[in-house]
Design a protein around this motif. Structure first.
Motif: not given
Length: 814
Positions: A291, A294, A323, A326, A328, A358
């Motif tokens: 995290t 990122l 990542f 992810s 976002d 995703c």
């Protein structure tokens, strides 16, 4: 030319899969043989279990990975190939998985009779791999494989040279700006060009000079790009120039002796590298949580946003390689590409990769559909993406609604604005999409505004595009079949008929629904609406007929509400003096019949005053000086469900003495979003997002408690700042301030037993004060008249009337 010359020293050729053939066991190794048999049996059982799991659930990512690993261990290349193909159809493979696949296929090249065919197959694997993720290691493997196994490239034939150069340039576009590892591609490119130079005839001076200049240009290009080996590249370049007859000091890393434009570009690249050194150090660290890494990538991207789009794109590719799941990150990436590239093919590939990585992010599918429509994609493309999206699982029902409506929006626009319709595009596509949406969403959206929105949209398109009023009415009837107690559905249906001039059909709908029981004041509203409708569109006979139907109905509703309100006043007045009920004793209800009523499934509290019509008035019971209005819940069949609940002893009461009140909050915002928004302020103690009592969804309002006034003032200073696309309104919560009203009285606080504020007035506080007037007076007399004997209790206090007395009073007045 030697093979070692063609392959750069930093890139190792692909290695075959580590599958070894065990030598025959000697007679004395029975225990080893038994152990191997047990391992094989266990592997077989594991493979069978995984095959069964993948057959029933092909979306199980971990099962795919375990199945491929087990097949690699077993060495069954045919099944392994099929397993990898199956997984790649559902999920993108990681760069390492593509490298393993290609390496496993390489071992077949030398033994295969179709040598060229095997090489072509492996090239396609590499192409698929580099299209999934931008990986320097995968590109290096690809380039090394081509140089080793493609004879035209290996022998530096014209066709092979052209093929290799095209591939190297593609690799530079994909990874050449990679600050940490991009130099590997540049070195491999220069190494291949050096090999070409070494293959050239010594007597062909002109061709050799052109090749030397090509290599020099590669050095110049690399020196103008910030990467980790920039200084060592300068030394290598100076050494190379010295080998080709230019006198340069190769012992230092200065730019002395090189051309001014190269020195300027190098210095600029070195400055850029210095600016990015801190960001690069953070994103390559392996000792911090993902995290945090990122967040470091996001900070790095924000830094690059205003710069070269190619550099921004390269950094996004690095981030999603690290990542890939992810949501976002993919949202930001596609948004950036949409702003800079619009309808470029790169954006289409990016959306495709985003939705594969995703698939649970509904907004990515919505953006993908809009992009395809924007770039005039075919109906087949749009339909395929839409069908793929419906196979995914989303976290909220609103995401499903958005996807369905986006698909319908696109179809509508193409019907109404496209110059030429695609083959097979007709109104049945819209109907099918709406029907599928209703079938799927009905259980979750029953009696909600979103379901009404879908049906209203559908009916409107049936009229506007399909020119079929019967189909539009069928849409409304299907909604009323499941949501007949929803007032808004009847109103929208009636409104459509009125807009189309179908007065007779609108009147028929009023006749069907005026006796229904709706929440709040809905029953009165629909009656008054019918009267207003006949005033505007009907004849005198129509108006008289409606009045004859509506008047008794309004009287029934009025009498029923007055009954319930009088009971509530009596209950709230006697509550404090009433003896406590024994444990286990149940309250007894006294139902009173209300004729011709339909019982709804749920009733909402009528929290507003009832409006009055000129012809048909509606009454509400008010306390003295209009200071307190009692609101009650409607009860089906006249049943009094009003209960006086004791407050829970452990219920938390908020004083809001150091609290910010937030409004215009995005309905999707949660506590974490608010906490992050106020992270720069600090001091957040608690966050309370107000939810709708019935839908349990956010109202767009929140309270944020702070530890002290300093933090609160800093929070209020953030007023009008944006959060999730909404400009927040932030103010200090002031629950103890004076309410502005005609009476000018001071609002009661949330807790306490009553306080005298020095004016002879006592504020009522404590249990159930929401329903207690400040001065409870018996019904039927004003402040100037004296109370009757039945209205006074012992000690001169006023005594409320009984239910029988209230009933007689109402009958007498009427």
């Amino acid at each position: 030319m030697e093979e070692e010359t063609l392959a750069p020293s930093s890139v190792q050729p692909p290695q075959p899969m580590d599958i070894t053939t065990e030598p025959p066991q000697s007679p004395g190794s029975g225990s080893d043989s038994d152990s191997e048999s047990d391992d094989e049996a266990q592997t077989s059982l594991q493979l069978q279990a995984l095959e069964t799991d993948l057959t029933t659930n092909p979306q199980n990512y971990d099962a795919h990975v375990q199945y491929i690993a087990a097949l690699r261990k077993q060495g069954d290349l045919d099944k392994l190939r099929l397993a990898r193909e199956a997984m790649s159809q559902v999920f993108p493979l990681t760069p390492e998985m593509w490298r393993q696949w290609a390496n496993d296929e390489v071992r077949l090249v030398s033994s295969s009779s179709g040598h060229e065919s095997a090489i072509s197959t492996i090239e396609k694997l590499y192409e698929r791999g580099v299209s999934d993720y931008s990986s320097v290691s995968l590109w290096c493997d690809y380039l090394s494989f081509i140089q080793k196994y493609d004879s035209s490239v290996h022998e530096c034939l014209p066709t092979g040279i052209s093929k290799a150069r095209d591939l190297f340039e593609r690799a530079l576009i994909a990874c050449g700006l990679h600050v940490a590892e991009g130099s590997k591609i540049w070195e491999a490119y220069r190494s291949y060009e050096e090999a070409i130079l070494n293959k050239m005839n010594e007597t062909d001076l002109e061709s050799r000079e052109k090749q030397v200049q090509r290599i020099r240009n590669l050095f110049h290009r690399q020196l103008s790009i910030p990467h980790g080996d920039l200084r060592s590249t300068l030394l290598t370049y100076k050494t190379w120039e010295a080998e080709h007859g230019n006198t340069l000091d190769v012992t230092n890393s200065t730019t002395d002796g090189i051309s001014p434009h190269v020195a300027s570009a190098y210095q600029k690249a070195l400055d850029m590298l210095t600016e990015r050194a801190e960001y690069e150090e953070k994103i390559v660290r392996s000792d911090v949580p993902d995290t945090e890494r990122l967040q470091s990538f996001m900070a790095y991207l924000n830094f690059e946003q205003s710069g070269d789009p190619a550099r921004v794109k390269s950094l996004y590719e690095r981030a999603i390689t690290e990542f890939p799941i992810s949501g976002d990150l993919w949202m930001n990436y596609t948004d950036y590409l949409n702003r800079t590239l619009k309808t470029d093919k790169t954006l289409r590939d990016c959306f495709n990769r985003a939705t594969r990585n995703c698939p649970w992010v509904g907004e990515l599918w919505v953006r993908f559909l809009l992009y395809l429509e924007r770039c005039r994609g075919s109906e087949k493309e749009l339909s395929d993406v839409f069908e793929r999206s419906l196979q995914c699982t989303f976290s909220t029902i609103d995401e499903y609604v958005d996807i369905y409506l986006t698909r319908v929006d696109g179809l509508r626009r193409r019907f109404m604005f496209a110059k030429e319709l695609d083959d097979g595009l007709d109104i049945s596509l819209i109907r099918d999409t709406f029907q599928r949406a209703c079938d799927y969403l009905q259980p979750q959206l029953e009696n909600t505004h979103r379901l009404l929105q879908i049906h209203s949209y559908w009916a409107r398109l049936e009229v506007k595009i399909g020119k079929d009023i019967t189909a539009a009415r069928g849409v409304w009837e299907s909604l009323l079949k499941n949501s007949g107690s929803m007032l808004e559905a009847w109103q929208a249906y009636i409104s459509m008929e009125i807009e189309m001039g179908h007065i007779k059909e609108a009147r028929s709908l009023y006749k069907r629904c005026y006796t229904k029981r709706f929440s709040g004041t809905g029953s009165e509203d629909i009656c008054n609406s019918w009267i207003q409708f006949e005033r505007e569109f009907g004849s005198l006979e129509d108006f008289d007929h409606a009045s004859q139907k509506v008047t008794p109905r309004l009287q029934e509703l009025q009498f029923f509400r007055l009954q319930q309100e009088s009971k509530a006043i009596a209950s709230s007045t006697n509550h404090e003096d009433a003896p406590k009920k024994k444990k286990g004793e149940k309250r007894k209800s006294a139902p009173e019949a209300l004729p011709n009523e339909e019982s709804p499934a749920k009733r909402q509290k009528d929290a507003t005053k009832h409006k009055k019509d000129n012809t048909h008035s509606k009454s509400s019971v008010k306390a003295n000086n209009a200071e307190t209005t009692v609101t009650l819940k409607d009860t089906p069949h006249g049943e009094d469900n009003t209960k006086t609940k004791d407050p829970m002893p452990d219920k938390k009461l908020y004083t809001d003495e150091c609290t910010a009140f937030i409004s215009n909050l995005n309905l999707k915002a949660n506590s974490d979003d608010l906490r992050s928004f106020f992270s720069d302020v600090g001091g957040v103690v608690a966050i309370r997002i107000l939810l709708d009592k019935f839908t349990k969804k956010s109202k767009g309002l929140a309270y944020v408690d702070f530890s002290d006034d300093t933090h609160l003032e800093a929070a209020v200073a953030k007023n009008k700042q944006m959060l999730l696309g909404r400009k927040l309104s932030i103010a200090r919560s002031n629950p103890k301030g004076k309410r502005k009203g005609s009476a000018g009285h001071k609002a009661s606080t949330e807790k306490g037993q009553g306080e005298d504020h020095g004016h002879g007035k006592v504020e009522l506080k404590g249990r159930n004060t929401f329903a207690v007037p400040r001065t409870v007076r018996a019904l039927g007399w004003s402040s100037t008249s004296k109370p009757t004997a039945s209205a006074t209790a012992e000690g001169g206090e006023e005594k409320p009337k009984s239910n029988e007395e209230l009933r007689n009073l109402f009958l007498k007045k009427s």
